[in-house]
Design an enzyme around this catalytic site. Structure first.
Site, PDB file in Angstrom:
ATOM      1  N   GLY A   1      21.516  -2.598  48.367  1.00 48.15           N
ATOM      2  CA  GLY A   1      22.361  -1.524  47.848  1.00 48.15           C
ATOM      3  C   GLY A   1      23.813  -1.882  47.602  1.00 48.15           C
ATOM      4  O   GLY A   1      24.682  -1.013  47.614  1.00 48.15           O
ATOM      5  N   SER A   2      24.096  -3.172  47.314  1.00 48.37           N
ATOM      6  CA  SER A   2      25.508  -3.500  47.046  1.00 48.37           C
ATOM      7  C   SER A   2      25.955  -2.935  45.693  1.00 48.37           C
ATOM      8  O   SER A   2      27.118  -2.543  45.537  1.00 48.37           O
ATOM      9  CB  SER A   2      25.753  -5.010  47.132  1.00 48.37           C
ATOM     10  OG  SER A   2      25.168  -5.685  46.056  1.00 48.37           O
TER      11      SER A   2
ATOM     12  N   ARG B   1       0.928   4.165  39.630  1.00 42.10           N
ATOM     13  CA  ARG B   1       2.361   4.098  39.270  1.00 42.10           C
ATOM     14  C   ARG B   1       2.797   5.411  38.629  1.00 42.10           C
ATOM     15  O   ARG B   1       3.909   5.895  38.837  1.00 42.10           O
ATOM     16  CB  ARG B   1       2.603   2.944  38.296  1.00 42.10           C
ATOM     17  CG  ARG B   1       2.497   1.589  38.944  1.00 42.10           C
ATOM     18  CD  ARG B   1       2.971   0.489  37.986  1.00 42.10           C
ATOM     19  NE  ARG B   1       2.669  -0.815  38.530  1.00 42.10           N
ATOM     20  CZ  ARG B   1       3.417  -1.446  39.446  1.00 42.10           C
ATOM     21  NH1 ARG B   1       4.511  -0.895  39.906  1.00 42.10           N
ATOM     22  NH2 ARG B   1       3.055  -2.631  39.892  1.00 42.10           N
TER      23      ARG B   1
ATOM     24  N   MET C   1      12.806  -2.144  43.147  1.00 44.69           N
ATOM     25  CA  MET C   1      11.796  -3.177  42.919  1.00 44.69           C
ATOM     26  C   MET C   1      10.438  -2.603  42.518  1.00 44.69           C
ATOM     27  O   MET C   1       9.404  -3.043  43.017  1.00 44.69           O
ATOM     28  CB  MET C   1      11.657  -4.047  44.171  1.00 44.69           C
ATOM     29  CG  MET C   1      12.959  -4.712  44.601  1.00 44.69           C
ATOM     30  SD  MET C   1      13.700  -5.711  43.298  1.00 44.69           S
ATOM     31  CE  MET C   1      12.606  -7.111  43.369  1.00 44.69           C
ATOM     32  N   ARG C   2      10.434  -1.618  41.637  1.00 46.12           N
ATOM     33  CA  ARG C   2       9.175  -1.072  41.130  1.00 46.12           C
ATOM     34  C   ARG C   2       9.235  -1.050  39.615  1.00 46.12           C
ATOM     35  O   ARG C   2      10.284  -0.727  39.027  1.00 46.12           O
ATOM     36  CB  ARG C   2       8.964   0.380  41.607  1.00 46.12           C
ATOM     37  CG  ARG C   2       8.927   0.568  43.091  1.00 46.12           C
ATOM     38  CD  ARG C   2       7.754  -0.094  43.752  1.00 46.12           C
ATOM     39  NE  ARG C   2       6.465   0.379  43.266  1.00 46.12           N
ATOM     40  CZ  ARG C   2       5.303  -0.235  43.527  1.00 46.12           C
ATOM     41  NH1 ARG C   2       5.290  -1.345  44.242  1.00 46.12           N
ATOM     42  NH2 ARG C   2       4.170   0.242  43.073  1.00 46.12           N
TER      43      ARG C   2
ATOM     44  N   ASN D   1      19.422  -0.082  34.088  1.00 49.97           N
ATOM     45  CA  ASN D   1      19.067  -1.077  35.103  1.00 49.97           C
ATOM     46  C   ASN D   1      20.066  -2.219  35.027  1.00 49.97           C
ATOM     47  O   ASN D   1      20.611  -2.507  33.966  1.00 49.97           O
ATOM     48  CB  ASN D   1      17.660  -1.629  34.857  1.00 49.97           C
ATOM     49  CG  ASN D   1      17.258  -2.645  35.906  1.00 49.97           C
ATOM     50  OD1 ASN D   1      17.468  -2.447  37.103  1.00 49.97           O
ATOM     51  ND2 ASN D   1      16.689  -3.767  35.476  1.00 49.97           N
TER      52      ASN D   1
ATOM     53  N   THR E   1      13.064   0.641  29.541  1.00 46.66           N
ATOM     54  CA  THR E   1      11.844   0.988  28.815  1.00 46.66           C
ATOM     55  C   THR E   1      10.685   0.505  29.702  1.00 46.66           C
ATOM     56  O   THR E   1      10.913  -0.250  30.649  1.00 46.66           O
ATOM     57  CB  THR E   1      11.800   0.261  27.452  1.00 46.66           C
ATOM     58  OG1 THR E   1      11.841  -1.155  27.707  1.00 46.66           O
ATOM     59  CG2 THR E   1      12.969   0.653  26.566  1.00 46.66           C
TER      60      THR E   1
ATOM     61  N   HIS F   1      20.518  -6.345  35.762  1.00 49.18           N
ATOM     62  CA  HIS F   1      19.697  -7.543  35.923  1.00 49.18           C
ATOM     63  C   HIS F   1      20.618  -8.760  35.993  1.00 49.18           C
ATOM     64  O   HIS F   1      21.544  -8.889  35.189  1.00 49.18           O
ATOM     65  CB  HIS F   1      18.728  -7.661  34.750  1.00 49.18           C
ATOM     66  CG  HIS F   1      17.804  -8.826  34.883  1.00 49.18           C
ATOM     67  ND1 HIS F   1      16.709  -8.805  35.717  1.00 49.18           N
ATOM     68  CD2 HIS F   1      17.830 -10.058  34.317  1.00 49.18           C
ATOM     69  CE1 HIS F   1      16.100  -9.983  35.658  1.00 49.18           C
ATOM     70  NE2 HIS F   1      16.757 -10.759  34.816  1.00 49.18           N
TER      71      HIS F   1
ATOM     72  N   ASP G   1      12.659  -5.360  31.896  1.00 53.00           N
ATOM     73  CA  ASP G   1      13.945  -5.983  31.538  1.00 53.00           C
ATOM     74  C   ASP G   1      14.113  -6.197  30.031  1.00 53.00           C
ATOM     75  O   ASP G   1      14.754  -7.178  29.610  1.00 53.00           O
ATOM     76  CB  ASP G   1      14.107  -7.330  32.278  1.00 53.00           C
ATOM     77  CG  ASP G   1      14.120  -7.162  33.787  1.00 53.00           C
ATOM     78  OD1 ASP G   1      14.567  -6.113  34.268  1.00 53.00           O
ATOM     79  OD2 ASP G   1      13.670  -8.095  34.499  1.00 53.00           O
TER      80      ASP G   1
HETATM   81  C1  GRF Z   1      20.963  -7.368  41.995  1.00 53.13           C
HETATM   82  O1  GRF Z   1      21.135  -8.741  41.808  1.00 53.13           O
HETATM   83  C2  GRF Z   1      20.448  -6.724  40.730  1.00 53.13           C
HETATM   84  O2  GRF Z   1      20.923  -7.331  39.576  1.00 53.13           O
HETATM   85  C3  GRF Z   1      18.966  -6.916  40.824  1.00 53.13           C
HETATM   86  O3  GRF Z   1      18.671  -6.741  42.202  1.00 53.13           O
HETATM   87  C4  GRF Z   1      19.831  -7.055  42.970  1.00 53.13           C
HETATM   88  C5  GRF Z   1      20.113  -5.846  43.799  1.00 53.13           C
HETATM   89  O4  GRF Z   1      21.131  -6.056  44.739  1.00 53.13           O
HETATM   90  N1  GRF Z   1      18.264  -6.000  39.969  1.00 53.13           N
HETATM   91  P1  GRF Z   1      21.748  -4.833  45.522  1.00 53.13           P
HETATM   92  O5  GRF Z   1      20.581  -4.120  46.216  1.00 53.13           O
HETATM   93  O6  GRF Z   1      22.429  -3.929  44.547  1.00 53.13           O
HETATM   94  O7  GRF Z   1      22.694  -5.428  46.509  1.00 53.13           O
END
Ligand code: GRF
Length: 214
Positions: free
Chosen positions: A17-18, A71, A96-97, A113, A147, A115, A151
């Site tokens: 969650g950073s 899903r 992560m889904r 999102n 979508t 990435h 990614d």
């Molecule tokens: C980040 O690198 C983001 O780009 C990817 O997952 C990571 C999540 O990190 N999708 P955090 O949970 O926000 O610290």
């Protein structure tokens, strides 16, 4: 009663969650274009990001994906929780889904999102490792519209990070993450302020639908 004149954001997480933290801080500093984080949803009870939200009084909801037969059913539950809270913008932040069309169709053009690569290079997991293994000299971070294809949605914002000779996956990931924390709030602000979609091209500026009164 919700104040419906303020765009309400739902942040979806699975772990650390950073990026959520960066969005929380940007919201406090008024850097989200007036949007407010209304709820944080996690598919994992042990996601560290839940504590970050609770620490600042943001409501959290856990929806364990294992509890749903498909899903699509899981996505229906997510949509229900977000709609119940009048959320209009959804930010995936280390969620992560894979999401389905059920989810994407519920918030058209309003799911973002982040990435850790310059998409369309290196989609999927382990993007920083993929970038190093490929030998690119520049990587970075991308915020894109979501979508159902992983990614692959239209790009909202990108920022580049130079790869150094001495980089490891960890050191590259750390520098990309610092850039992510700047990029995600900026992307949310720009989306809140309004954009148009021309094919795959996200275009900002006055006159874009949704920018009235911004
Ligand atoms: C980040 O690198 C983001 O780009 C990817 O997952 C990571 C999540 O990190 N999708 P955090 O949970 O926000 O610290």
């Amino acid at each position: 009663m919700e104040n419906t004149s303020v765009p309400l954001v739902g942040v979806l997480i699975s772990g650390r969650g950073s990026n959520l933290q960066a969005l929380i801080e940007a919201g406090k500093a008024g850097r989200l274009g007036g949007a407010r984080i209304r709820v944080v949803v996690s598919n994992r009870r042990d996601a560290q990001g839940l504590q970050r939200a609770e620490a600042v009084g943001i409501e959290t909801v856990v929806i364990p994906h294992q509890a749903y037969p498909s899903r699509e059913e899981f996505d229906r539950a997510l949509v229900g929780e977000l709609r119940r809270r009048a959320v209009t913008i959804v930010c995936l932040a280390g969620f992560m889904r894979l999401v389905t069309a059920v989810f994407c169709d519920a918030f058209p053009g309003a799911i973002l999102n982040i990435h850790p690569s310059l998409l369309p290079a290196f989609p999927g997991p382990d993007a920083q490792r993929q970038a190093l293994a490929h030998g690119v000299k520049v990587s970075g971070a991308t915020v894109h519209l979501v979508t159902p294809e992983l990614d692959a949605g239209p790009i909202v914002c990108q920022a580049a990070v130079a790869v150094r000779e001495e980089d490891t996956v960890e050191s590259l990931a750390e520098r990309i993450l610092a850039v992510e924390h700047q990029l995600y709030p900026e992307a949310v602000r720009r989306v809140v302020e309004g954009f148009t979609l021309e094919g795959r091209r996200v275009r900002f500026g006055s006159g874009a639908p949704g920018s009235e009164g911004a």
